[in-house]
Structure formats: structure tokens, C-alpha cells
Motif scaffolding. Structure first.
Motif, PDB file in Angstrom:
ATOM      1  N   UNK A   1       0.819  -1.213   0.000  1.00 56.50           N
ATOM      2  CA  UNK A   1       0.000   0.000   0.000  1.00 56.50           C
ATOM      3  C   UNK A   1       0.855   1.266   0.000  1.00 56.50           C
ATOM      4  N   UNK A   2       2.023   1.183   0.573  1.00 57.30           N
ATOM      5  CA  UNK A   2       2.923   2.331   0.578  1.00 57.30           C
ATOM      6  C   UNK A   2       3.566   2.559  -0.789  1.00 57.30           C
ATOM      7  N   UNK A   3       3.230   1.696  -1.741  1.00 54.53           N
ATOM      8  CA  UNK A   3       3.716   1.875  -3.102  1.00 54.53           C
ATOM      9  C   UNK A   3       5.073   1.267  -3.366  1.00 54.53           C
ATOM     10  N   UNK A   4       5.476   0.365  -2.497  1.00 53.17           N
ATOM     11  CA  UNK A   4       6.773  -0.282  -2.693  1.00 53.17           C
ATOM     12  C   UNK A   4       6.576  -1.631  -3.369  1.00 53.17           C
ATOM     13  N   UNK A   5       7.671  -2.302  -3.619  1.00 53.54           N
ATOM     14  CA  UNK A   5       7.622  -3.615  -4.250  1.00 53.54           C
ATOM     15  C   UNK A   5       6.958  -4.630  -3.321  1.00 53.54           C
ATOM     16  N   UNK A   6       6.763  -5.831  -3.840  1.00 50.84           N
ATOM     17  CA  UNK A   6       6.119  -6.885  -3.059  1.00 50.84           C
ATOM     18  C   UNK A   6       6.908  -7.252  -1.811  1.00 50.84           C
ATOM     19  N   UNK A   7       8.212  -7.316  -1.941  1.00 46.82           N
ATOM     20  CA  UNK A   7       9.044  -7.730  -0.814  1.00 46.82           C
ATOM     21  C   UNK A   7       9.762  -6.533  -0.204  1.00 46.82           C
ATOM     22  N   UNK A   8       9.802  -6.518   1.106  1.00 43.79           N
ATOM     23  CA  UNK A   8      10.537  -5.471   1.821  1.00 43.79           C
ATOM     24  C   UNK A   8      12.035  -5.734   1.676  1.00 43.79           C
ATOM     25  N   UNK A   9      12.833  -4.695   1.754  1.00 44.09           N
ATOM     26  CA  UNK A   9      14.272  -4.888   1.607  1.00 44.09           C
ATOM     27  C   UNK A   9      14.905  -5.544   2.832  1.00 44.09           C
ATOM     28  N   UNK A  10      15.928  -6.319   2.573  1.00 45.29           N
ATOM     29  CA  UNK A  10      16.748  -6.857   3.651  1.00 45.29           C
ATOM     30  C   UNK A  10      17.768  -5.791   4.036  1.00 45.29           C
ATOM     31  N   UNK A  11      18.279  -5.890   5.242  1.00 42.27           N
ATOM     32  CA  UNK A  11      19.268  -4.917   5.707  1.00 42.27           C
ATOM     33  C   UNK A  11      20.540  -4.956   4.854  1.00 42.27           C
ATOM     34  N   UNK A  12      20.825  -6.088   4.253  1.00 43.72           N
ATOM     35  CA  UNK A  12      22.055  -6.220   3.460  1.00 43.72           C
ATOM     36  C   UNK A  12      21.816  -6.045   1.965  1.00 43.72           C
ATOM     37  N   UNK A  13      20.634  -5.596   1.578  1.00 45.11           N
ATOM     38  CA  UNK A  13      20.321  -5.368   0.169  1.00 45.11           C
ATOM     39  C   UNK A  13      21.055  -4.117  -0.295  1.00 45.11           C
ATOM     40  N   UNK A  14      22.063  -4.309  -1.077  1.00 39.74           N
ATOM     41  CA  UNK A  14      22.948  -3.217  -1.499  1.00 39.74           C
ATOM     42  C   UNK A  14      22.236  -2.174  -2.358  1.00 39.74           C
TER      43      UNK A  14
ATOM     44  N   UNK B   1      15.364   0.800   3.913  1.00 40.13           N
ATOM     45  CA  UNK B   1      15.624  -0.345   4.788  1.00 40.13           C
ATOM     46  C   UNK B   1      15.134  -0.057   6.207  1.00 40.13           C
ATOM     47  N   UNK B   2      15.458   1.127   6.716  1.00 39.73           N
ATOM     48  CA  UNK B   2      15.053   1.467   8.081  1.00 39.73           C
ATOM     49  C   UNK B   2      13.546   1.692   8.201  1.00 39.73           C
ATOM     50  N   UNK B   3      12.933   2.253   7.170  1.00 42.47           N
ATOM     51  CA  UNK B   3      11.476   2.411   7.163  1.00 42.47           C
ATOM     52  C   UNK B   3      10.792   1.052   7.205  1.00 42.47           C
ATOM     53  N   UNK B   4      11.259   0.129   6.388  1.00 41.81           N
ATOM     54  CA  UNK B   4      10.665  -1.209   6.351  1.00 41.81           C
ATOM     55  C   UNK B   4      10.823  -1.919   7.694  1.00 41.81           C
ATOM     56  N   UNK B   5      12.002  -1.827   8.281  1.00 40.71           N
ATOM     57  CA  UNK B   5      12.244  -2.487   9.564  1.00 40.71           C
ATOM     58  C   UNK B   5      11.393  -1.880  10.675  1.00 40.71           C
ATOM     59  N   UNK B   6      11.263  -0.570  10.675  1.00 43.11           N
ATOM     60  CA  UNK B   6      10.454   0.102  11.699  1.00 43.11           C
ATOM     61  C   UNK B   6       8.980  -0.246  11.561  1.00 43.11           C
ATOM     62  N   UNK B   7       8.478  -0.219  10.348  1.00 40.73           N
ATOM     63  CA  UNK B   7       7.079  -0.561  10.100  1.00 40.73           C
ATOM     64  C   UNK B   7       6.807  -2.009  10.483  1.00 40.73           C
ATOM     65  N   UNK B   8       7.706  -2.891  10.094  1.00 39.04           N
ATOM     66  CA  UNK B   8       7.541  -4.308  10.412  1.00 39.04           C
ATOM     67  C   UNK B   8       7.547  -4.530  11.926  1.00 39.04           C
TER      68      UNK B   8
END
Length: 88
Positions: free
Chosen positions: A33-46, A53-60
């Protein structure tokens, strides 16, 4: 340890597993819904930014904590109504 606490342990474990699955599905929908891809980024996703990355982790984390608290509270309330004692 009280018998009610011992009896609640397997119920609490099952509710924890269910809440984890529900929170995962809810997070996935929120991320879409936030308009991002299907999968949230991993912390090591270059290829993803720090911000994303921090937005995804905080929301999760917020979703998981909220769902876990709601499920734990509902389970404890249901246990009290069935047994007359609070499991905690």
C-alpha cells in the motif's frame, strides 16, 4: 507454578505462531500500500537505500508488536473468561 500458567503455555505458543503469520501478512499488505515492491528490503540489500531499509524495519517491528500485544491480550482475556483466572 500455578496450573493455569502451565495449561496456558501451549495456548500461548500457538497464539504466538498465529500472530506472527498474521503480522507478516499485514506487513506485506502495508508495504504494498505504501507503493513499494512486493518484498521489503533486507538490511544487506545493497541496492536499497538506508531510508527504505530502516522504514521497512520500523514498520515491520511496529506491526509485529501491535499484533502480538492484541493477540496475547485476547488470549489472556479468553482464558480468564473460560477458567476464571488470568494466565499471566
Amino acid at each position: 507454578m500455578k496450573a493455569s500458567k502451565i495449561a496456558y503455555k501451549p495456548v500461548g505458543l500457538a497464539l504466538g505462531a498465529l500472530s506472527g503469520m498474521a503480522a507478516g501478512a499485514l506487513f506485506k499488505q502495508a508495504w504494498k500500500m505504501l507503493g513499494h515492491e512486493d518484498d521489503a528490503p533486507d538490511a544487506t540489500d545493497e541496492e536499497r537505500s538506508w531510508r527504505e531499509v530502516l522504514l521497512a524495519a520500523s514498520l515491520q517491528g511496529a506491526i509485529f508488536a501491535g499484533v502480538k500485544a492484541a493477540v496475547d491480550r485476547a488470549g489472556a482475556t479468553a482464558t480468564r473468561s473460560l477458567t476464571g483466572t488470568w494466565p499471566g
